[in-house]
Scaffold this motif. Structure first.
Motif, PDB file in Angstrom:
ATOM      1  N   HIS A   1       0.814  -1.204   0.000  1.00 43.24           N
ATOM      2  CA  HIS A   1       0.000   0.000   0.000  1.00 43.24           C
ATOM      3  C   HIS A   1       0.853   1.261   0.000  1.00 43.24           C
ATOM      4  N   PHE A   2       0.281   2.299  -0.553  1.00 40.02           N
ATOM      5  CA  PHE A   2       0.937   3.591  -0.628  1.00 40.02           C
ATOM      6  C   PHE A   2       1.087   4.224   0.750  1.00 40.02           C
TER       7      PHE A   2
ATOM      8  N   SER B   1      -2.879  12.963  -8.667  1.00 38.79           N
ATOM      9  CA  SER B   1      -3.752  11.804  -8.468  1.00 38.79           C
ATOM     10  C   SER B   1      -3.046  10.488  -8.773  1.00 38.79           C
ATOM     11  N   ALA B   2      -1.972  10.542  -9.496  1.00 36.43           N
ATOM     12  CA  ALA B   2      -1.245   9.327  -9.876  1.00 36.43           C
ATOM     13  C   ALA B   2      -0.137   8.952  -8.901  1.00 36.43           C
TER      14      ALA B   2
ATOM     15  N   ALA C   1      -0.109   8.035  -5.873  1.00 40.88           N
ATOM     16  CA  ALA C   1      -0.379   6.932  -4.954  1.00 40.88           C
ATOM     17  C   ALA C   1      -0.610   5.596  -5.648  1.00 40.88           C
ATOM     18  N   ASP C   2      -0.530   5.585  -6.967  1.00 44.43           N
ATOM     19  CA  ASP C   2      -0.826   4.373  -7.742  1.00 44.43           C
ATOM     20  C   ASP C   2       0.442   3.562  -7.947  1.00 44.43           C
ATOM     21  N   ARG C   3       0.483   2.392  -7.380  1.00 39.67           N
ATOM     22  CA  ARG C   3       1.668   1.535  -7.439  1.00 39.67           C
ATOM     23  C   ARG C   3       2.096   1.226  -8.868  1.00 39.67           C
ATOM     24  N   SER C   4       1.160   1.136  -9.783  1.00 38.96           N
ATOM     25  CA  SER C   4       1.472   0.759 -11.160  1.00 38.96           C
ATOM     26  C   SER C   4       2.273   1.832 -11.904  1.00 38.96           C
ATOM     27  N   ASN C   5       2.351   3.038 -11.342  1.00 39.90           N
ATOM     28  CA  ASN C   5       3.099   4.120 -11.985  1.00 39.90           C
ATOM     29  C   ASN C   5       4.576   4.126 -11.617  1.00 39.90           C
ATOM     30  N   TYR C   6       4.988   3.208 -10.773  1.00 37.86           N
ATOM     31  CA  TYR C   6       6.384   3.132 -10.324  1.00 37.86           C
ATOM     32  C   TYR C   6       7.028   1.889 -10.914  1.00 37.86           C
TER      33      TYR C   6
ATOM     34  N   LEU D   1       4.550  12.574 -12.596  1.00 35.58           N
ATOM     35  CA  LEU D   1       3.201  12.099 -12.299  1.00 35.58           C
ATOM     36  C   LEU D   1       2.334  13.247 -11.813  1.00 35.58           C
TER      37      LEU D   1
ATOM     38  N   SER E   1       9.360   6.565 -10.213  1.00 34.49           N
ATOM     39  CA  SER E   1       8.625   6.570 -11.481  1.00 34.49           C
ATOM     40  C   SER E   1       9.568   6.915 -12.628  1.00 34.49           C
TER      41      SER E   1
END
Length: 126
Positions: A45-46, A105-106, A108-113, A102, A98
Motif C-alpha cells: 500500500h501507498f 492523483s497518480a 499513490a498508484d503503485r502501477s506508476n512506479y 506524475l 517513477s
C-alpha cells in the motif's frame, strides 16, 4: 537504475525511525519517488510520495502529520521520517521511482512506479 533502502528496525510505539533510499544509475529530474509498505499477508500500500522537484508531496491519511517524505538532491536520496509510530505501522517498507512525472492523483498508484528497492523491515512494538 538501483534503489537501496535502509534504516528499518525495531522501535517502541511512540518512537521514531528514518528510512533512507539511495538511487543510482539514473539522473533524476521530473520523476516521482514514493514509499509503499506491505504488512504480513497483505498487499503493498501507498504511504507517501513526492516529486523530485520538491514541489508536491502526498500522504496516505493514516500517516499524515506523523510521517514526512523528503529528498537530498546532492545525495540522490529520499527519506521517510516516521514519528509517533504505532504498531499498525509494522511492515516491510519499499521505496519506488517513477519513469516520468506524475500528476497528483497518480502519485499513490503503485502501477506508476517501475523501479523498486529491496524493502526494509519496520517493526513497532506496543
Amino acid at each position: 537504475v538501483q534503489l537501496q533502502a535502509s534504516g528499518g528496525g525495531l522501535v517502541q510505539a511512540g518512537g521514531s525511525l528514518r528510512l533512507s533510499c539511495t538511487i543510482s544509475g539514473r539522473t533524476l529530474n521530473n520523476n516521482a519517488v514514493a514509499w509503499f509498505r506491505q504488512a504480513s499477508g497483505q498487499d503493498r500500500h501507498f504511504v507517501a510520495a513526492m516529486r523530485w522537484s520538491g514541489s508536491t508531496t502526498r500522504y496516505v491519511d493514516s500517516v499524515r502529520g506523523r510521517f514526512t517524505i523528503s529528498r537530498d538532491r546532492a545525495k540522490n536520496t529520499v527519506y521517510l521520517q516516521m514519528n509517533s509510530m504505532k504498531p499498525d505501522d509494522t511492515a516491510v517498507y519499499y521505496c519506488a521511482l517513477s519513469e516520468n512525472s506524475l500528476i497528483f492523483s497518480a502519485l499513490a498508484d503503485r502501477s506508476n512506479y517501475h523501479s523498486w528497492g529491496q524493502g526494509t523491515q519496520v517493526t513497532v512494538s506496543s
